[in-house]
Design an enzyme around this catalytic site. Structure first.
Site, PDB file in Angstrom:
ATOM      1  N   GLU A   1       0.839  -1.204   0.000  1.00 31.51           N
ATOM      2  CA  GLU A   1       0.000   0.000   0.000  1.00 31.51           C
ATOM      3  C   GLU A   1       0.870   1.249   0.000  1.00 31.51           C
ATOM      4  O   GLU A   1       1.820   1.357   0.762  1.00 31.51           O
ATOM      5  CB  GLU A   1      -0.899  -0.009   1.236  1.00 31.51           C
TER       6      GLU A   1
ATOM      7  N   LYS B   1      -9.598   2.329  -3.441  1.00 30.59           N
ATOM      8  CA  LYS B   1     -10.164   1.814  -2.190  1.00 30.59           C
ATOM      9  C   LYS B   1     -11.553   2.382  -1.932  1.00 30.59           C
ATOM     10  O   LYS B   1     -11.792   3.584  -2.054  1.00 30.59           O
ATOM     11  CB  LYS B   1      -9.230   2.163  -1.025  1.00 30.59           C
TER      12      LYS B   1
ATOM     13  N   CYS C   1      -5.900  -2.924   2.607  1.00 27.09           N
ATOM     14  CA  CYS C   1      -5.765  -2.812   4.056  1.00 27.09           C
ATOM     15  C   CYS C   1      -7.033  -3.242   4.806  1.00 27.09           C
ATOM     16  O   CYS C   1      -7.383  -4.408   4.845  1.00 27.09           O
ATOM     17  CB  CYS C   1      -5.356  -1.384   4.423  1.00 27.09           C
TER      18      CYS C   1
END
Length: 526
Positions: free
Chosen positions: A278, A348, A400
């Protein structure tokens, strides 16, 4: 507030502090952390909650909720203590304030199990708590915990069972179903104790039968193959840069960090797919086009594909996105691989409050550095997005925190999906048990959906997981390195991956029906 009301409040507080049941509930809650990674004593979840459930009997709704609230407060206080690492080290707040914020978070999360206990007592008869109702109400409260204020479904009981025999239920009923079974086993233990205490052998039958049935099924499911190995493999390389969070966004570290990832990659181009974690590239995508073009050409020349985390900025909408992009990946002779706004990307969707967006930011941002962390103003990507494509493989990405939401994964799973991918930067949480719990959740997703999973992180835990939820390979935390291994590809689907929401509903409705039967039988035997 009058003098009388203050005295009444103080008297109530004193009574709570000296109450043995309250302390027992709190201490048992604290001890539940050892059921989860990195301690992984999974058997603790199968009897520790029963200690509190036992004392819920014959309690009115408010007292039942209070006991469960105290238990859950201890559970979350120890279980998510790792959150304080990021608040303390990067929040810029006095210790008393950061501890106060942690206290509020744990108190908030404890409301949900307390709600389950309250509803169980409320819908029971006044003489005796109907513990059989706890299982469906627990699932309802846990679902609410996963969606209210964007959701925080951490420490769900089912995750503690990833290495237990109950894990075999995951492809069938998912982690939510395993949580239900954990609650059911604890309720059965309480029923057994009460039957022995009352010398009522007749009421022993059903709880013992249920535990026996669950045990038998768990071992039977071990022989069920939900997906099949295709015989094909792909070689992967996961790069762990181990860049300290304190310098990650320092302007002078931008190029050293990018060169580090490129250097670690150069000797690993024999891998089909190379994964960077990330925000591995600590810059916005439009500003580093020359660098990305160089990496893209290097990957193309070596017939490889690189998937990296990066921040994107849309100049038209003035929005930031936490993204993944694919570099290289030549599909045919005319393919140029990456170019800006190439559609082989992912943004995301499920953002982390405070860390990636700040609710009521006009009010909160001026208060403290905690609400002005680097890159805390992202916009959401779409809930449903195309899988990434690398080396002709369809890869389902989750960034995540998103790995904790199985319904989002299910919504993006296709028949062509070969691999699951999650990238993260757990450097925020230092040497705590947070990254280990994060890994535990990722393993459960691989098992539920029957797909190998790649997890690349900045400083660990970087690992490759097979479709059984087991480690294929991993590299230590806090070390710079590259994990290289081959992954067996599979085909087929698990039952849970087809109907995750339906299974949740059934796991609530079936126990309610079962409750009617068990209550009728218990009344007959009394």
């Amino acid at each position: 507030m009058t003098k009388v009301s203050i005295l009444t409040l103080l008297s109530s507080l004193k009574s709570s502090l000296v109450n043995k049941k309250n302390w027992l509930s709190f201490i048992t809650g604290l001890s539940l952390v050892f059921a989860y990674a990195p301690f992984s004593q999974w058997y603790l979840s199968l009897f520790i909650p029963a200690i509190v459930f036992y004392h819920l009997a014959k309690q009115p709704p408010k007292k039942s909720a209070k006991l469960m609230f105290i238990f859950a407060f201890g559970w979350f206080a120890s279980g998510i203590s790792w959150v304080h690492v990021s608040i303390d080290q990067f929040g810029g707040l006095p210790l008393t304030v950061s501890l106060g914020l942690m206290l509020l978070l744990c108190l908030y999360l404890a409301l949900f199990p307390a709600l389950a206990a309250y509803l169980t007592a409320y819908f029971s008869n006044k003489k005796q708590l109907n513990l059989w109702l706890l299982m469906p109400f627990w699932l309802i409260s846990e679902y609410l915990r996963s969606v209210v204020f964007t959701g925080f479904p951490w420490l769900s009981l089912g995750y503690s069972q990833i290495d237990s025999p109950l894990a075999k239920f995951a492809p069938l009923i998912g982690e939510v179903g395993i949580t239900a079974l954990v609650i059911l086993i604890n309720v059965c233990l309480v029923k057994i104790v009460y039957s022995l205490k009352q010398n009522s052998k007749n009421t022993l039958t059903y709880p013992i039968a249920l535990i026996f049935m669950i045990t038998t099924l768990s071992y039977g499911l071990a022989n069920v193959n939900w997906v099949q190995v295709t015989g094909k493999t792909t070689k992967v390389a996961l790069v762990q840069g181990n860049v300290a969070q304190s310098i990650k966004w320092a302007p002078e570290q931008e190029w050293p960090t990018m060169l580090k990832y490129l250097d670690l990659t150069r000797v690993n181009y024999d891998a089909d797919i190379i994964i960077w974690p990330e925000s591995a590239i600590p810059a916005v995508e439009p500003a580093v086009q020359d660098y990305l073009s160089t990496v893209n050409q290097s990957a193309l020349l070596n017939n490889s594909a690189i998937i990296t985390g990066i921040l994107n900025y849309n100049f038209e909408t003035k929005e930031y996105f936490n993204s993944l992009i694919v570099l290289g990946n030549k599909q045919d002779e005319d393919e140029q691989g990456y170019y800006y706004n190439h559609n082989n990307r992912y943004s995301k969707n499920h953002l982390l409050p405070i860390g990636e967006f700040v609710p009521f930011q006009e009010l909160l941002r001026p208060i403290a550095p905690l609400f002005n962390l680097p890159m805390s103003s992202f916009s959401r990507g779409n809930y449903m997005q195309h899988n990434l494509i690398a080396k002709n493989l369809h890869i389902l990405p989750l960034l995540c925190f998103e790995i904790a939401f199985p319904h989002q994964l299910a919504a993006n799973l296709t028949k062509q999906t070969s691999l699951l991918l999650t990238v993260s930067n757990d450097a925020w949480f230092g040497n705590s048990h947070g990254p280990h719990q994060h890994m535990e959740i990722a393993r459960m997703r691989a098992l539920e959906f029957g797909r190998p999973l790649l997890r690349s992180t900045n400083n660990g835990i970087t690992a490759v997981i097979d479709h059984h939820g087991n480690f294929i390979a991993r590299i230590p935390q806090f070390e710079e390195g590259v994990l290289k291994t081959e992954v067996e590809l599979v085909t087929g689907v698990t039952l849970y991956s087809l109907w995750p929401r339906l299974i949740l509903v059934l796991m609530i409705i079936i126990p309610l029906i079962l409750n009617v039967f068990l209550q009728t039988q218990e009344k007959k035997e009394h």
